[in-house]
Design an enzyme around this catalytic site. Structure first.
Site, short mmCIF file in Angstrom:
data_model
loop_
_atom_site.label_atom_id
_atom_site.label_comp_id
_atom_site.label_asym_id
_atom_site.label_seq_id
_atom_site.Cartn_x
_atom_site.Cartn_y
_atom_site.Cartn_z
CD GLU A 1 -2.95 -1.14 0.27
OE1 GLU A 1 -3.66 -2.13 0.11
OE2 GLU A 1 -3.11 -0.08 -0.36
CD GLU B 1 -3.70 -2.86 3.98
OE1 GLU B 1 -3.81 -1.63 4.19
OE2 GLU B 1 -2.83 -3.56 4.54
#
Ligand SMILES: NC(=O)c1ccc[n+]([C@@H]2O[C@H](COP(=O)([O-])OP(=O)(O)OC[C@H]3O[C@@H](n4cnc5c(N)ncnc54)[C@H](O)[C@@H]3O)[C@@H](O)[C@H]2O)c1
Ligand SMILES: O=C[C@H](O)CS(=O)(=O)O
Length: 491
Positions: A260, A470
């Site tokens: 990320e 996520e």
């Protein structure tokens, strides 16, 4: 208002390995400061590869029993953790604001956001299912089952010290994985407090392990995990350069990766937009955490027909923002995390101005009587397309405005970046909405909306903003793999 916690034992100053709170073997410590006034909060262990390996030993030893626990039992433990986080949300919110600097209202909000991921994956644990596959030949049974990948190394950034680690540990535990974690050196305390509460919830020893390390010592700790075959996955949130390093360095043991990474979000205001809604959406997206989020608009494109009206509305709102420490209940923009961050933000402003941009408001150091990390929120106009901030994440309270003429032109500009995390646009035209939503090269699109974060949604990027998702029903996939079972010789 002070930051006195009702439970001062939530301020931890040790690593947590194999169910014990321990110092680093060499006894070395590093300082954790308050960005609001540069005061010392506490010191935590400055770990080495030795602590990193001890954490892996503990996580590996705990894995077999943890994965064998029924998923719903793992979910029950996550629910107990969730309840404890909510019970201590005021203390945790104060801790977030104390070490990261965001206004207390945001610190409290971040704790609830973090808790929402723990609750979400407590529930998802009960939905870990596989498939029965129709065999092509008689006497055979075929199925696909989902299994935890094993020991996961979790590395998190400083800007959301509660939410980012919760968004990783919760799905990891729900999946049946065990964890070794290293929080950002600027903000380790919230992670330590959350793991104290996980311990209180009854998460068994060795399932979660956390080691702290200074900026200088972090590479040695993480490199030890990269070299460990027992570490089967890296879940990283942070900058793209570090993400690329982890991808290269994990190749030797082919670890599963969740990356990320950085963003460079475009924010587009079309001539058919609701301008008041666009201003409010930009304020929400840009100034959350003082502009220090990966999904903050980094480039704002405004159609030439509405540029001046939009700019005037925006400047009025930005100039009214209150810059203050989190202890001020009216604070809207807190201090930046550290001097490096302040320097980069001011360099972006200076570079843009040197290339012809006009400063409509803000963009200078303020509140210096409190400390060196405060910047007045800025709006720049007529920024050159060659400005540094077009290619780099500013990660601060700066809105660069660019004019555009056509949809085709602005989509080319918006996508002209190696990054692809979030993008936003405002338009009231239904056909345009779907054309632009399809055309933006990002993992996340805000359509007439600037606040998109949600535990129910798949969060992640494309291009050099990384891969993996996520949150959402997809969030467990990053911590599991599929196993195909084929049973033959059945009569
Ligand atoms: N995509 C997302 O969900 C998301 C969320 C938050 C932040 N971010 C990004 O993170 C960046 C800001 O956070 P940051 O400054 O903490 O990022 P960073 O990459 O400097 O640090 C992130 C983590 O990596 C560690 N780290 C740093 N150098 C390392 C190395 N050589 N080897 C191993 N680990 C190392 C740090 O200690 C920290 O724990 C921005 O680019 C932001 O966009 C992305
Ligand atoms: O900074 C990055 C965070 O992931 C942003 S959000 O809180 O998830 O929107």
């Amino acid at each position: 208002m002070s930051f006195n916690l009702t439970r001062d034992d939530l301020i931890r100053s040790q690593n947590y390995i194999a169910g014990r709170w321990v110092d680093a073997a060499a006894g070395e410590l590093f300082e954790v400061g308050n960005p609001a006034d540069m005061s010392l909060i506490t010191r935590v262990p400055d770990s080495t590869a030795a602590e990193a390996r001890a954490a892996v030993d503990a996580a590996h030893s705990a894995f077999a029993e943890w994965r064998a626990l029924p998923a719903r039992a793992r979910g029950q433990l996550l629910k107990r953790w969730h309840a404890l986080i909510l019970e201590h949300r005021e203390d945790l919110g104060r801790l977030v604001s104390l070490e990261q600097g965001k206004p207390l209202a945001e610190g409290r909000g971040e704790v609830l956001y973090a808790a929402s991921y723990v609750e979400w994956f407590a529930e998802e644990a009960a939905r870990i299912e596989g498939d029965i596959i129709a065999p092509a030949v008689p006497g055979r049974r075929m199925m696909a089952v989902r299994e935890p990948v094993g020991v996961v190394a979790v590395i998190t950034p400083w800007n959301f010290p509660a939410a980012m680690i919760a968004r990783k540990i919760a799905p990891a535990l729900a999946a049946g994985c065990t964890v070794v974690a290293k929080p950002a050196e600027d903000t380790p305390l919230t992670s330590l407090a959350l793991i104290r509460l996980a311990e209180e919830a009854g998460v068994p020893a060795g399932v979660i392990n956390i080691v702290c390390a200074s900026r200088e010592r972090t590479p040695a700790v993480v490199d030890a995990w990269l070299a460990e075959r027992r570490v089967r996955k890296i879940s990283f949130t942070g900058s793209t350069p570090v993400g690329k390093h982890l991808a290269r360095a994990s190749a030797d043991t082919l670890k599963k990766l969740s990356l990320e990474l950085g963003g460079n979000a475009p924010f587009i205001v079309f001539d058919d937009a609701d301008l008041d809604a666009a201003v409010e959406g930009l304020m929400a997206a840009k100034f959350r955490n003082g502009g220090q989020t990966c999904v903050c608009p980094n480039r704002v494109y405004v159609h030439e027909a509405v540029f001046d009206v939009f700019a005037d509305k925006l400047v009025a709102r930005v100039a009214a923002l209150k810059v203050a420490p989190a202890t001020d209940p009216e604070a809207q923009i807190g201090p930046m995390i550290n001097a490096r961050a302040v320097d980069k933000i001011l360099q972006h402003i200076d570079d843009a101005v040197a290339r012809g941009a006009r400063v409509l408001t803000g963009g200078t150091r303020v509140r210096e009587e409190l400390g060196p990390n405060y910047i007045s929120p800025a709006v720049l106009a007529d920024v050159g397309r060659d400005a540094r901030l077009c290619g780099e994440e500013t990660f601060g309270p700066v809105v660069p405005l660019f004019r555009f003429g056509s949809e085709a032109e602005v989509l080319e500009l918006a996508n002209d970046t190696p990054f692809g995390l979030a993008g936003y646009f405002y338009s009231e035209n239904a056909s345009r909405i779907w054309r632009v939503a399809d055309a933006l090269e990002t993992g996340i699109v805000g359509i007439n909306e600037g606040a998109v974060a949600s535990e129910a949604a798949p969060f992640g990027g494309v291009k050099e903003s990384g891969y993996g998702r996520e949150g959402s029903k997809y969030g467990l996939d990053d911590y599991m793999h599929l196993k195909y079972l084929c049973q033959g010789n059945l009569r």
